[in-house]
Motif scaffolding. Structure first.
Motif, PDB file in Angstrom:
ATOM      1  N   ARG A 449       0.771  -1.328  -0.011  1.00  0.00           N
ATOM      2  CA  ARG A 449      -0.095  -0.026   0.000  1.00  0.00           C
ATOM      3  C   ARG A 449       0.899   1.214   0.072  1.00  0.00           C
ATOM      4  O   ARG A 449       2.007   1.194   0.516  1.00  0.00           O
ATOM      5  CB  ARG A 449      -0.715   0.108   1.338  1.00  0.00           C
ATOM      6  CG  ARG A 449      -1.895  -1.081   1.553  1.00  0.00           C
ATOM      7  CD  ARG A 449      -2.787  -1.168   2.871  1.00  0.00           C
ATOM      8  NE  ARG A 449      -3.836  -0.198   2.385  1.00  0.00           N
ATOM      9  CZ  ARG A 449      -4.650   0.125   3.615  1.00  0.00           C
ATOM     10  NH1 ARG A 449      -3.987  -0.039   4.947  1.00  0.00           N
ATOM     11  NH2 ARG A 449      -5.592   1.036   3.503  1.00  0.00           N
ATOM     12  N   ILE A 450       0.161   2.103  -0.689  1.00  0.00           N
ATOM     13  CA  ILE A 450       1.170   3.469  -0.762  1.00  0.00           C
ATOM     14  C   ILE A 450       0.471   4.750   0.032  1.00  0.00           C
ATOM     15  O   ILE A 450      -0.810   4.847  -0.515  1.00  0.00           O
ATOM     16  CB  ILE A 450       1.494   4.185  -2.121  1.00  0.00           C
ATOM     17  CG1 ILE A 450       2.038   2.812  -2.891  1.00  0.00           C
ATOM     18  CG2 ILE A 450       2.314   5.068  -2.300  1.00  0.00           C
ATOM     19  CD1 ILE A 450       3.282   2.461  -2.610  1.00  0.00           C
ATOM     20  N   PHE A 461      -3.243   4.610  -1.061  1.00  0.00           N
ATOM     21  CA  PHE A 461      -3.526   3.765  -2.301  1.00  0.00           C
ATOM     22  C   PHE A 461      -3.197   2.575  -2.081  1.00  0.00           C
ATOM     23  O   PHE A 461      -2.298   2.104  -1.713  1.00  0.00           O
ATOM     24  CB  PHE A 461      -2.506   4.394  -3.625  1.00  0.00           C
ATOM     25  CG  PHE A 461      -2.610   3.483  -4.654  1.00  0.00           C
ATOM     26  CD1 PHE A 461      -3.777   3.839  -5.828  1.00  0.00           C
ATOM     27  CD2 PHE A 461      -1.811   2.644  -5.211  1.00  0.00           C
ATOM     28  CE1 PHE A 461      -3.681   3.196  -6.835  1.00  0.00           C
ATOM     29  CE2 PHE A 461      -1.866   1.882  -6.159  1.00  0.00           C
ATOM     30  CZ  PHE A 461      -3.034   2.094  -7.128  1.00  0.00           C
ATOM     31  N   TYR A 465       3.776   0.290  -5.811  1.00  0.00           N
ATOM     32  CA  TYR A 465       4.382   1.457  -6.070  1.00  0.00           C
ATOM     33  C   TYR A 465       4.126   1.659  -7.699  1.00  0.00           C
ATOM     34  O   TYR A 465       3.759   2.760  -8.390  1.00  0.00           O
ATOM     35  CB  TYR A 465       5.664   1.632  -5.897  1.00  0.00           C
ATOM     36  CG  TYR A 465       6.354   3.109  -6.121  1.00  0.00           C
ATOM     37  CD1 TYR A 465       5.846   4.332  -5.474  1.00  0.00           C
ATOM     38  CD2 TYR A 465       7.296   3.016  -7.181  1.00  0.00           C
ATOM     39  CE1 TYR A 465       6.523   5.303  -5.806  1.00  0.00           C
ATOM     40  CE2 TYR A 465       8.071   4.507  -7.272  1.00  0.00           C
ATOM     41  CZ  TYR A 465       7.368   5.622  -6.497  1.00  0.00           C
ATOM     42  OH  TYR A 465       8.149   6.662  -6.943  1.00  0.00           O
ATOM     43  N   TYR A 468       0.687   2.313  -8.509  1.00  0.00           N
ATOM     44  CA  TYR A 468       0.155   3.752  -8.028  1.00  0.00           C
ATOM     45  C   TYR A 468       0.880   4.818  -9.030  1.00  0.00           C
ATOM     46  O   TYR A 468       0.171   5.662  -9.451  1.00  0.00           O
ATOM     47  CB  TYR A 468       1.058   4.049  -6.743  1.00  0.00           C
ATOM     48  CG  TYR A 468       1.238   5.453  -6.274  1.00  0.00           C
ATOM     49  CD1 TYR A 468       0.133   6.105  -5.813  1.00  0.00           C
ATOM     50  CD2 TYR A 468       2.314   6.274  -6.527  1.00  0.00           C
ATOM     51  CE1 TYR A 468       0.140   7.562  -5.347  1.00  0.00           C
ATOM     52  CE2 TYR A 468       2.608   7.458  -6.107  1.00  0.00           C
ATOM     53  CZ  TYR A 468       1.389   8.169  -5.682  1.00  0.00           C
ATOM     54  OH  TYR A 468       1.475   9.544  -5.173  1.00  0.00           O
ATOM     55  N   GLN A 472      -1.276   7.389 -11.308  1.00  0.00           N
ATOM     56  CA  GLN A 472      -0.755   8.805 -11.232  1.00  0.00           C
ATOM     57  C   GLN A 472      -0.895   9.405 -12.736  1.00  0.00           C
ATOM     58  O   GLN A 472      -1.278  10.521 -12.979  1.00  0.00           O
ATOM     59  CB  GLN A 472       0.414   9.160 -10.453  1.00  0.00           C
ATOM     60  CG  GLN A 472       0.096   8.923  -8.845  1.00  0.00           C
ATOM     61  CD  GLN A 472      -0.958   9.856  -8.459  1.00  0.00           C
ATOM     62  OE1 GLN A 472      -2.158   9.622  -7.986  1.00  0.00           O
ATOM     63  NE2 GLN A 472      -0.603  11.196  -8.505  1.00  0.00           N
TER      64      GLN A 472
END
Length: 524
Positions: A449-450, A461, A465, A468, A472
């Motif tokens: 998780r981020i 998020f 990564y 993510y 983005q």
């Protein structure tokens, strides 16, 4: 074009031969990543090549201007570490040397500035040698890797990932060589035992000869000769065994099985909640009204620019400030850069055992993963380098009686090998890991998780990564698409007005809108 050459470099630290390099050459457009364990001599080599220090033996010939970006930068300033690093980088680029020697240039930089530096170096026309533990950075920029090991330099073609693949091939070849050696050794040992047994049997009294006759005549001469021949063969096998070139066994990493406290009340359950928490430093708001929760077993990466409030959030969680509720099942351990959990007068293993309930076998397994083998564990912490102390502190925390690790920039001061060793531990760890890092490869390999802090907001998020970053990018593209449609409408409107009543002001506005559209087109 040859930019720099070095011949027969020997450099000592006290009585230890640190560097023993026969020949090095750096040519125009070379993009070299220099890797090796902490204390292997990377920084020293850069300073010798830059002629900032002299080696005891050998020579360095510079055929062009060389610029050195040092690892240890000035601290007599009110600027942040990231700002100081940026200042050094800008000065290096202004001088525009044909050869740049950069020692940990990403130190204290956040992800945005690391990516900015990557872009600058990709566009840069000169050659460079980079010392870095940031594998993503080395992958993006380098076409050659130099590895320092026991004073020697070995060259590998490609970026860091290519180097890792080639090292794995070497490891498999070493394993095959060891297996071949073991097979041959066993064959020779068995042959030797067989010949020795036969030689022993040859001394016995031959059949069909009475005991009284054997006493008078002895064994037949044939048996004496046979024994001598067998002993000679045995001696030859023994000699072959002695001359058999020994091959060391490749170190295998044993699996980890740890006993986590409160495992049943912890795994996959909500272990803490953050509800309407605001972060501030004096009057400055870092983020407002953040709410999220963490479950047992989560690997949560906290990311964001320098000064966004990552460490502030970590400290709020540790101190259980208002708005933060922790489950009674949580047992938390915190790693920070000051290493105050270590007793420097005690040995490595004493430091780890002092806070661990794990057995010595598991403790030694974890220390071996961090490259402290056999008698290394009895070294006092005070004789260790900075990077080695970080590894001991991480091992001590990892083996403590806890189920939640809080790590603030754990990869700082670690070489790439140690970062990968830490990754392997954290991947197998069944507890929760909450960590702050700017190391993109580390985040990608560990996080499930981020939590991103940006523009005074906290966004959680669920995903890796890479996922993510993709989300983005897609969001930026969607935003760019909306802006593009709006710009196209404005451009059409201005064009219509220009065709009716041209003016300097309208022409300037038209050119401004076109520039904005070109910028947005980069997202397409």
């Amino acid at each position: 074009m040859l930019l720099l050459e070095a011949h027969h470099i020997k450099h000592y630290v006290q009585d230890r031969l640190l560097l023993d390099v026969d020949r090095l050459e750096i040519h125009q457009k070379d993009r070299i990543g220099l890797v090796g364990r902490n204390g292997s001599g990377k920084t020293t080599l850069l300073h010798i090549l830059a002629k900032k220090i002299s080696s005891e033996e050998g020579s360095v010939i510079q055929h062009t201007q060389c610029g050195l970006l040092p690892q240890f930068k000035r601290t007599d300033t009110t600027k942040s570490g990231g700002e100081v690093t940026q200042e050094y980088i800008q000065k290096a680029f202004v001088k525009d040397p044909e050869l740049l020697l950069a020692d940990e240039p990403t130190t204290n930089l956040d992800t945005d500035h690391i990516e900015w530096l990557e872009k600058k170096l990709k566009e840069w026309q000169g050659a460079f040698i980079i010392v870095s533990h940031d594998r993503e950075f080395l992958d993006a920029l380098c076409t050659t890797i130099w590895e320092i090991n026991e004073g020697k330099i070995k060259e590998y073609t490609g970026n860091y990932s290519d180097y890792v693949e080639q090292k794995e091939v070497e490891r498999r070849q070493e394993q095959l060589a060891y297996e071949k050696y073991e097979k041959k050794r066993k064959q020779l040992e068995e042959a030797l035992k067989l010949k020795e047994k036969k030689a022993e049997r040859a001394t016995k009294t031959p059949k069909k000869v009475s005991k009284s006759e054997a006493k008078i005549t002895g064994a037949k001469p044939y048996f004496a000769k046979k024994q001598k021949k067998l002993q000679k063969t045995a001696k030859a096998i023994e000699t072959r065994l002695e001359k058999l070139e020994k091959v060391e066994k490749v170190k295998e990493l044993p699996p980890l099985k740890m006993n986590l406290p409160n495992a049943e009340a912890f795994k996959n359950r909500i272990i803490f909640r953050v509800e309407d928490v605001t972060g501030r430093i004096s009057e400055r708001v870092l983020w407002s009204n953040a709410s999220f929760h963490v479950r047992g077993g989560d690997k949560l990466a906290i990311i964001g620019p320098n000064g966004s409030g990552k460490t502030t959030l970590v400290k709020k969680i540790i101190n259980e400030e208002p708005g933060i509720t922790l489950s009674p099942a949580v047992k938390m351990g915190y790693f920070s850069q000051n290493l105050n959990i270590l007793d420097v007068e005690k040995s490595i293993i004493e430091n780890v055992q002092s806070s661990s309930k794990q057995n010595e076998t598991l403790i030694r397994t974890v220390l071996a993963r961090m490259h402290f083998f056999r008698d290394d564990v009895y070294k006092p912490v005070e004789v260790l380098s900075g990077g080695e102390r970080v590894k001991v502190a991480l091992a001590k925390l990892f083996l403590s009686d806890i189920n939640t690790l809080i790590l603030d920039e754990p990869t700082n001061f670690l070489d790439t090998e140690s970062v990968e060793a830490l990754e392997s531990l954290l991947k197998e760890y069944e507890g929760s890991v909450i960590f702050v890092s700017h190391d993109r490869r580390f985040i990608e390999n560990i996080a499930t998780r981020i939590l991103a802090i940006r523009n005074q907001k906290i966004v959680l998020f669920d995903g890796t990564y890479q996922q993510y970053k993709h989300a983005q990018l897609q969001k930026n593209r969607d935003t760019a698409k909306e802006k593009r449609l709006l710009l196209e409408t404005k451009i059409s409107e201005v064009l219509s007005r220009l065709s009716i009543e041209p003016s300097k002001e309208l022409e300037m506005e038209f050119q401004k809108l076109l520039r904005e559209k070109r910028e947005l087109d980069k997202f397409e």
